[in-house]
Each structure stands twice: as C-alpha cells, then as structure tokens.
Scaffold this motif. Structure first.
Motif, PDB file in Angstrom:
ATOM      1  N   GLU A   1     -44.842 -46.523  32.420  1.00 40.48           N
ATOM      2  CA  GLU A   1     -46.550 -46.232  32.174  1.00 40.48           C
ATOM      3  C   GLU A   1     -46.450 -45.221  30.716  1.00 40.48           C
ATOM      4  OE1 GLU A   1     -49.406 -42.849  34.267  1.00 40.48           O
ATOM      5  OE2 GLU A   1     -47.472 -43.419  35.142  1.00 40.48           O
ATOM      6  N   ILE A   2     -47.622 -45.755  29.837  1.00 38.22           N
ATOM      7  CA  ILE A   2     -46.590 -45.076  28.727  1.00 38.22           C
ATOM      8  C   ILE A   2     -48.787 -44.460  28.401  1.00 38.22           C
ATOM      9  CG2 ILE A   2     -46.681 -45.693  26.453  1.00 38.22           C
ATOM     10  CD1 ILE A   2     -46.143 -48.769  28.231  1.00 38.22           C
ATOM     11  N   ALA A   3     -48.506 -43.040  27.563  1.00 42.24           N
ATOM     12  CA  ALA A   3     -49.316 -42.548  27.194  1.00 42.24           C
ATOM     13  C   ALA A   3     -49.578 -41.912  26.004  1.00 42.24           C
ATOM     14  CB  ALA A   3     -49.664 -41.180  27.518  1.00 42.24           C
ATOM     15  N   THR A   4     -50.190 -41.919  25.130  1.00 45.22           N
ATOM     16  CA  THR A   4     -51.246 -41.654  23.762  1.00 45.22           C
ATOM     17  C   THR A   4     -51.844 -40.365  23.289  1.00 45.22           C
ATOM     18  OG1 THR A   4     -50.207 -41.806  21.256  1.00 45.22           O
ATOM     19  CG2 THR A   4     -51.785 -42.967  23.053  1.00 45.22           C
ATOM     20  N   ASN A   5     -51.521 -39.316  23.303  1.00 42.63           N
ATOM     21  CA  ASN A   5     -52.725 -38.343  23.209  1.00 42.63           C
ATOM     22  C   ASN A   5     -53.428 -38.785  21.584  1.00 42.63           C
ATOM     23  OD1 ASN A   5     -51.095 -37.599  21.296  1.00 42.63           O
ATOM     24  ND2 ASN A   5     -51.239 -35.588  21.897  1.00 42.63           N
ATOM     25  N   GLU A   6     -52.688 -39.466  20.583  1.00 43.20           N
ATOM     26  CA  GLU A   6     -53.198 -40.131  19.579  1.00 43.20           C
ATOM     27  C   GLU A   6     -54.837 -41.276  19.645  1.00 43.20           C
ATOM     28  OE1 GLU A   6     -52.283 -38.961  15.991  1.00 43.20           O
ATOM     29  OE2 GLU A   6     -50.730 -37.365  16.919  1.00 43.20           O
TER      30      GLU A   6
ATOM     31  N   LEU B   1     -50.427 -49.954  23.899  1.00 39.61           N
ATOM     32  CA  LEU B   1     -50.141 -48.719  23.541  1.00 39.61           C
ATOM     33  C   LEU B   1     -48.003 -49.112  22.870  1.00 39.61           C
ATOM     34  CD1 LEU B   1     -51.367 -46.495  25.733  1.00 39.61           C
ATOM     35  CD2 LEU B   1     -52.446 -46.735  23.876  1.00 39.61           C
ATOM     36  N   PHE B   2     -47.896 -49.651  24.101  1.00 35.36           N
ATOM     37  CA  PHE B   2     -46.476 -49.937  23.948  1.00 35.36           C
ATOM     38  C   PHE B   2     -46.128 -50.781  22.198  1.00 35.36           C
ATOM     39  CE2 PHE B   2     -42.166 -52.548  23.941  1.00 35.36           C
ATOM     40  CZ  PHE B   2     -41.651 -52.056  24.874  1.00 35.36           C
ATOM     41  N   GLY B   3     -44.748 -50.197  22.047  1.00 32.55           N
ATOM     42  CA  GLY B   3     -44.112 -50.131  20.892  1.00 32.55           C
ATOM     43  C   GLY B   3     -45.610 -49.339  19.539  1.00 32.55           C
ATOM     44  N   ASP B   4     -46.429 -48.531  19.639  1.00 27.22           N
ATOM     45  CA  ASP B   4     -47.197 -47.758  19.160  1.00 27.22           C
ATOM     46  C   ASP B   4     -46.281 -46.161  19.110  1.00 27.22           C
ATOM     47  OD1 ASP B   4     -48.859 -45.460  18.631  1.00 27.22           O
ATOM     48  OD2 ASP B   4     -50.075 -46.428  18.798  1.00 27.22           O
ATOM     49  N   PRO B   5     -45.993 -45.587  17.599  1.00 29.34           N
ATOM     50  CA  PRO B   5     -45.281 -44.729  17.882  1.00 29.34           C
ATOM     51  C   PRO B   5     -44.889 -43.862  17.652  1.00 29.34           C
ATOM     52  CG  PRO B   5     -45.142 -46.219  15.705  1.00 29.34           C
ATOM     53  CD  PRO B   5     -45.900 -46.904  16.760  1.00 29.34           C
ATOM     54  N   SER B   6     -46.925 -43.260  18.514  1.00 33.72           N
ATOM     55  CA  SER B   6     -46.710 -42.467  18.710  1.00 33.72           C
ATOM     56  C   SER B   6     -46.837 -42.215  20.285  1.00 33.72           C
ATOM     57  CB  SER B   6     -48.527 -42.230  18.468  1.00 33.72           C
ATOM     58  OG  SER B   6     -49.567 -42.410  19.093  1.00 33.72           O
ATOM     59  N   SER B   7     -46.451 -42.743  20.855  1.00 28.99           N
ATOM     60  CA  SER B   7     -46.260 -43.232  23.076  1.00 28.99           C
ATOM     61  C   SER B   7     -45.615 -42.510  23.201  1.00 28.99           C
ATOM     62  CB  SER B   7     -46.557 -44.825  23.152  1.00 28.99           C
ATOM     63  OG  SER B   7     -45.592 -45.370  23.018  1.00 28.99           O
TER      64      SER B   7
END
Length: 308
Positions: A172-177, A185-191
């Motif tokens: 489970e991955i999350a980001t507030n960007e 979302l996987f691989g996003d530097p902000s996640s």
C-alpha cells in the motif's frame, strides 16, 4: 538472496538489452571494474583504470547516454486493484488530500520495477583495448583465468523495485503530492510505503548510483577447447589398455570395451592441465577471448554452495 530473485534478474537482462543488476543492490559499479563470481557472490577486485592497466589517455567514454524509460519499466504478476484520492486531517495543517494505491502480487518472485531517467556511461573504444587487457589480466599484471570487466554501467535519478515473498504479497503506497495518474504511484519519489505484506524486497534508490552493468567475460578460445577435448578423448581411449598392462589384473580387461565418456564441462580443466610456462604474454591471445556476460552468468549469481 533467494532463487526467486533470479526471475527478475533474467527479465532485467532481456528487457534492457543486456544490463544486469549489481549484487548486492546497494553496491556501485563503474566501467572498468573487474570482478569474479565466487559461490554466488560478486567479488569486486579492482578497476582497469584505477589500477593503471589502461592509461586514461587511451580510453574513450560515452557519457550520459539516454536509455529508454519505456524499456526500463516492467513488472510480472502484479495487479493494481485499488487507487483513490482521499482526504485527511492534520493538527498542524488541517485538512489535506492524498493519493493511495494498493499493489497485489500473484506469487513468490512476482515483481515490479520502475526507473526514472536512466542513463549510462560506456567504454566506447573497447575493441581497441580488449587485446592488451587479455595480456595484462592473464600474465603481465595478474594471472586471471576467469574474470569479468564492466564495459558499461547505468544509473537513474531514482528507481524502485518490489519483489513478493508469496502469493499474498501486497503493497500500500501513498503520497500527498499532486499526482495526475493515480494508477502509477509506485516509483514516484514522493510516495511512501504504508503497508508491506509478504514482500521480500522493497527497495527505493534516489542516490543516482550506478547499480546496473554490462560486462565482458574472459573465456578460453573455442579452437583451444576443441583441441583439448580431442586430446582428452584420445587419452581416455588409451587409458584402459594402459591400466591392464600396468596393474596386471585380469578383471581390468573387462573394461576395455567401455564407452569413453567426456563430461560436458571438461574444457574447464584446459588451463589447469597446461605445462608450466606454456601460457605466456606472447601466446595469451591464442588462448583467451572476450564474450558478453549473459543469463548463464546470472545463474552463477544464484548458486549457493552452502546449502545441500
């Protein structure tokens, strides 16, 4: 590192046109590094430039070559059943929005790899250096009979890898960007990883370190191998007759009609059987050549001689 990592390594090799991840993944590897594979481990031994086997004025590099971001992103056995934009509350910042995504893995060894802005550094004039390297690595500086030399290394501004440990693997991955694509979302530097269930590897790297490579492997010339095998067959065919005469034992006479068997890897003994000083700087090029590291070498990275 367990054997199911091997599927990812082989897929990586095929997808990227011959690159192999370094072991361990945290290691940096550079063009000119030379290494051996011992009991499933990469043993980095030196660098042909740092160790002054090749003068820096004699080498040409291709620096920062762009690699296809499409090629350097792939997965196997991974689904994305859930992605949503949600709202949360913070005592300091009040209400805020964030994106959440769940990844599920359908079996042990299922993986997902994401890479941003891959680039490489390559020895551009390898063909001008390879012959002198054979002489220097096998005789002048060292006495290698087996060694790998890195000809190209790749890095990325960031990359991420997740490998499942079972058929119940879940991330489970999350980001507030702000993220326009909720399904990626996987691989996003902000996640950030919120939950990892039955995940053997969940690696994220933003260091820009070169972690992937192509290499040349020192091998014995085919012509020398064929000659050695022919001599070995001839020697084994005469051995039984010699044994009967030498030991003077009648039962050995029954073995004279046995088929001559030569093991598939008999050629590996060629160099060990050479007489003292038979191999030297003048004839090293007759015995050795370079070939590309391939999936056979990846297999060697996953051999564990410590288990039964």
């Amino acid at each position: 590192m367990l054997d199911f990592y091997k599927d990812f390594f082989k897929k990586f090799y095929r997808a990227t046109g011959g690159f192999i991840p370094v072991r361990p993944l945290e290691e940096s590897i550079y063009p000119g590094d030379f290494f051996q594979i011992v009991n499933g481990e990469m043993v980095l031994l030196g660098n042909i430039f740092r160790n002054r086997l090749i003068d820096e004025d004699d080498v040409e590099f291709s620096i920062g070559a762009k690699l296809s971001p499409v090629v350097w992103n792939f997965s196997d056995g991974v689904s994305k059943p859930y992605a949503v934009r949600s709202k949360g509350n913070s005592a300091l910042d009040g209400e805020f929005e964030y994106s959440r995504q769940i990844l599920t893995f359908d079996g042990q060894g299922s993986y997902i790899f994401k890479c941003i802005a891959p680039e490489s550094v390559r020895i551009a004039n390898w063909t001008q250096l390879e012959k002198q390297l054979i002489i220097k690595l096998t005789h002048t500086y060292y006495s290698f009979r087996e060694v790998y030399v890195v000809t190209e290394s790749a890095s990325a501004s960031s990359w991420s890898l997740a490998i499942s440990d079972s058929e119940k693997g879940e991330l489970e991955i999350a980001t507030n960007e702000e993220n326009e694509s909720l399904v990626d979302l996987f691989g996003d530097p902000s996640s950030k990883t919120i939950l990892a269930r039955d995940i053997a590897c969940n690696h994220h790297d933003q260091s820009g370190s070169p972690c992937f490579f192509k290499a040349k492997k020192l091998v014995v010339q085919d012509s020398k191998q064929e000659l050695f095998i022919s001599d070995l067959i001839r020697e084994k065919s005469h051995k039984q007759h010699w044994a009967l005469q030498f030991y003077n034992y009648e039962r050995y006479a029954q073995t004279t009609a046995l088929r001559v068997h030569v093991p598939a890897h008999a050629h590996a003994s060629l160099l060990d059987m050479m007489q003292k000083n038979q191999l030297n700087a003048n004839n090293a090029l007759d015995y050795f050549a370079w070939t590309d590291a391939n999936t056979d070498d990846i297999e060697r990275l996953f051999v564990d001689y410590g288990t039964s």
